[in-house]
Design an enzyme around this catalytic site. Structure first.
Site, PDB file in Angstrom:
ATOM      1  CE1 TYR A 158      -3.521   2.731   1.117  1.00  0.00           C
ATOM      2  CE2 TYR A 158      -1.883   3.297   2.797  1.00  0.00           C
ATOM      3  CZ  TYR A 158      -3.038   3.597   2.100  1.00  0.00           C
ATOM      4  OH  TYR A 158      -3.714   4.758   2.372  1.00  0.00           O
TER       5      TYR A 158
HETATM    6  N1  LIG Z   1      -8.241   6.842   6.647  1.00  0.00           N
HETATM    7  C1  LIG Z   1      -6.931   6.872   6.755  1.00  0.00           C
HETATM    8  O1  LIG Z   1      -6.367   6.583   7.809  1.00  0.00           O
HETATM    9  C2  LIG Z   1      -6.094   7.301   5.577  1.00  0.00           C
HETATM   10  C3  LIG Z   1      -4.789   7.728   5.835  1.00  0.00           C
HETATM   11  C4  LIG Z   1      -3.986   8.120   4.776  1.00  0.00           C
HETATM   12  C5  LIG Z   1      -4.483   8.097   3.489  1.00  0.00           C
HETATM   13  N2  LIG Z   1      -5.755   7.670   3.266  1.00  0.00           N
HETATM   14  C6  LIG Z   1      -6.210   7.673   1.872  1.00  0.00           C
HETATM   15  O2  LIG Z   1      -7.318   8.541   1.762  1.00  0.00           O
HETATM   16  C7  LIG Z   1      -8.174   8.102   0.730  1.00  0.00           C
HETATM   17  C8  LIG Z   1      -9.612   7.992   1.245  1.00  0.00           C
HETATM   18  O3  LIG Z   1      -9.644   7.077   2.315  1.00  0.00           O
HETATM   19  P1  LIG Z   1     -10.843   7.078   3.386  1.00  0.00           P
HETATM   20  O4  LIG Z   1     -10.215   6.852   4.703  1.00  0.00           O
HETATM   21  O5  LIG Z   1     -11.724   8.234   3.185  1.00  0.00           O
HETATM   22  O6  LIG Z   1     -11.581   5.722   2.973  1.00  0.00           O
HETATM   23  P2  LIG Z   1     -13.136   5.323   3.096  1.00  0.00           P
HETATM   24  O7  LIG Z   1     -13.793   6.036   4.205  1.00  0.00           O
HETATM   25  O8  LIG Z   1     -13.126   3.827   3.095  1.00  0.00           O
HETATM   26  O9  LIG Z   1     -13.783   5.861   1.714  1.00  0.00           O
HETATM   27  C9  LIG Z   1     -13.299   5.352   0.502  1.00  0.00           C
HETATM   28  C10 LIG Z   1     -13.891   6.119  -0.649  1.00  0.00           C
HETATM   29  O10 LIG Z   1     -13.271   5.654  -1.859  1.00  0.00           O
HETATM   30  C11 LIG Z   1     -14.244   5.036  -2.689  1.00  0.00           C
HETATM   31  N3  LIG Z   1     -13.648   3.841  -3.312  1.00  0.00           N
HETATM   32  C12 LIG Z   1     -13.156   2.732  -2.705  1.00  0.00           C
HETATM   33  N4  LIG Z   1     -12.686   1.860  -3.628  1.00  0.00           N
HETATM   34  C13 LIG Z   1     -12.906   2.432  -4.837  1.00  0.00           C
HETATM   35  C14 LIG Z   1     -12.667   2.031  -6.172  1.00  0.00           C
HETATM   36  N5  LIG Z   1     -12.123   0.828  -6.472  1.00  0.00           N
HETATM   37  N6  LIG Z   1     -13.010   2.875  -7.177  1.00  0.00           N
HETATM   38  C15 LIG Z   1     -13.573   4.058  -6.901  1.00  0.00           C
HETATM   39  N7  LIG Z   1     -13.850   4.500  -5.671  1.00  0.00           N
HETATM   40  C16 LIG Z   1     -13.513   3.685  -4.645  1.00  0.00           C
HETATM   41  C17 LIG Z   1     -15.420   4.687  -1.799  1.00  0.00           C
HETATM   42  O11 LIG Z   1     -16.617   4.635  -2.586  1.00  0.00           O
HETATM   43  P3  LIG Z   1     -17.941   3.830  -2.022  1.00  0.00           P
HETATM   44  O12 LIG Z   1     -18.478   4.678  -0.874  1.00  0.00           O
HETATM   45  O13 LIG Z   1     -18.875   3.787  -3.186  1.00  0.00           O
HETATM   46  O14 LIG Z   1     -17.469   2.489  -1.579  1.00  0.00           O
HETATM   47  C18 LIG Z   1     -15.381   5.878  -0.820  1.00  0.00           C
HETATM   48  O15 LIG Z   1     -15.955   7.014  -1.408  1.00  0.00           O
HETATM   49  C19 LIG Z   1      -7.578   6.799   0.199  1.00  0.00           C
HETATM   50  O16 LIG Z   1      -6.813   7.057  -0.952  1.00  0.00           O
HETATM   51  C20 LIG Z   1      -6.688   6.340   1.332  1.00  0.00           C
HETATM   52  O17 LIG Z   1      -5.637   5.529   0.873  1.00  0.00           O
HETATM   53  C21 LIG Z   1      -6.567   7.281   4.270  1.00  0.00           C
END
Ligand SMILES: NC(=O)c1ccc[n+]([C@@H]2O[C@H](COP(=O)([O-])OP(=O)(O)OC[C@H]3O[C@@H](n4cnc5c(N)ncnc54)[C@H](OP(=O)(O)O)[C@@H]3O)[C@@H](O)[C@H]2O)c1
Length: 253
Positions: A158
């Site tokens: 990742y």
């Molecule tokens: N949370 C953390 O700790 C964290 C830390 C650093 C970076 N990030 C990064 O921040 C970003 C958002 O994460 P989050 O924490 O907000 O995650 P989240 O709450 O799980 O939300 C994920 C979002 O991405 C969409 N998604 C998932 N898989 C997809 C795919 N194959 N194609 C298109 N859309 C997709 C989902 O759509 P649906 O609702 O339709 O499923 C949802 O809108 C990611 O890139 C993640 O790597 C997160």
């Protein structure tokens, strides 16, 4: 009436993307947000944006399926014409993604490919195909992770994909500069979202462990991130280019 800038946020239905979409609207931008499966959640975000006085639309997108991008951009073109009376977006936020914990030694080729397709290949080609729709003078915000700076067991694949996005950010900024397109990468620390099944939000021990590694003494919230991304899509941020901006409260210093 002055027309608003338009931002496209991938994965705007939940978590960080939702907060980015709402903050962009608060700053006076119209927003197109994508969802993968959660259409209802996406529609609720678009209603909230409209309640803030901005235009909004939702489009389905699987960022891990590069072959579907041509039909996505056809939908985008129609949405821009019909809902926004516009031909271009001004900002692209490559946020959509999943978390997958797997130690280096045990990571399967299948899991590697899933992460690669979503976090690197997807963001690479989605952005490439977005270029004709992106107005000169606009911007791109890629989303990385604190895990590209510090090593935390279980995230070799990742974090490597996110590291690749950080390198790509620099090349995009260099090559798109002639169109005055700014490209930056935001790297959140651990944030309480549905990410990895809500592991950081719902597991008290994991939450406490992350808080203890963070200078400001708590885990991040979606509200800590969206406003910064929205700021990068304003004229005040016009000279910020090719930067990695970590938003982690000082995690693992
Ligand atoms: N949370 C953390 O700790 C964290 C830390 C650093 C970076 N990030 C990064 O921040 C970003 C958002 O994460 P989050 O924490 O907000 O995650 P989240 O709450 O799980 O939300 C994920 C979002 O991405 C969409 N998604 C998932 N898989 C997809 C795919 N194959 N194609 C298109 N859309 C997709 C989902 O759509 P649906 O609702 O339709 O499923 C949802 O809108 C990611 O890139 C993640 O790597 C997160």
């Amino acid at each position: 009436m002055k027309s608003s800038h338009i931002a496209l946020v991938t994965g705007g239905s939940r978590g960080l993307g939702k907060d980015m979409a709402l903050n962009l609207a608060k700053k006076g931008l119209d927003v197109i947000l994508t969802y993968n499966n959660e259409k209802e959640a996406a529609l609720q975000v678009s209603e909230a944006i409209e309640a803030l006085g901005q235009k909004a639309a939702v489009i389905q997108l699987n960022v891990g399926e590069a072959k579907s991008f041509d039909s996505f951009f056809l939908n985008l073109k129609n949405t821009l014409t019909e809902t926004f009376q516009a031909a271009h977006i001004n900002f692209l936020i490559n946020n959509a993604g999943i978390g997958l914990e797997s130690h280096f030694e045990k990571t399967s080729e299948e899991d590697f490919d899933t992460l690669m397709n979503i976090h690197f290949k997807g963001a690479f080609f989605l952005t490439q195909k977005a270029l004709p729709f992106l107005a000169d003078g606009g911007g791109i915000v890629n989303i990385s992770t604190g895990l590209s700076r510090f090593a935390f067991p279980g995230y070799a694949a990742y974090a490597s994909m996110k590291g690749a996005i950080e390198v790509l950010t620099k090349y995009q900024a260099k090559e798109l500069g002639e169109r005055r397109i700014r490209v930056n990468v935001v790297a959140p620390g651990a944030i309480e979202t549905d990410f990895r099944g809500g592991a950081i939000r719902d597991n008290a021990a994991a939450n406490k462990a992350v808080a203890s590694m963070t200078a400001l003494g708590r885990v991040g919230l979606p509200e800590d991130i969206g406003g910064v991304v929205a700021f990068l899509c304003t004229d005040e941020a016009r000279w910020i280019n090719a930067q990695r901006i970590e938003i982690s409260g000082g995690m693992m210093l």
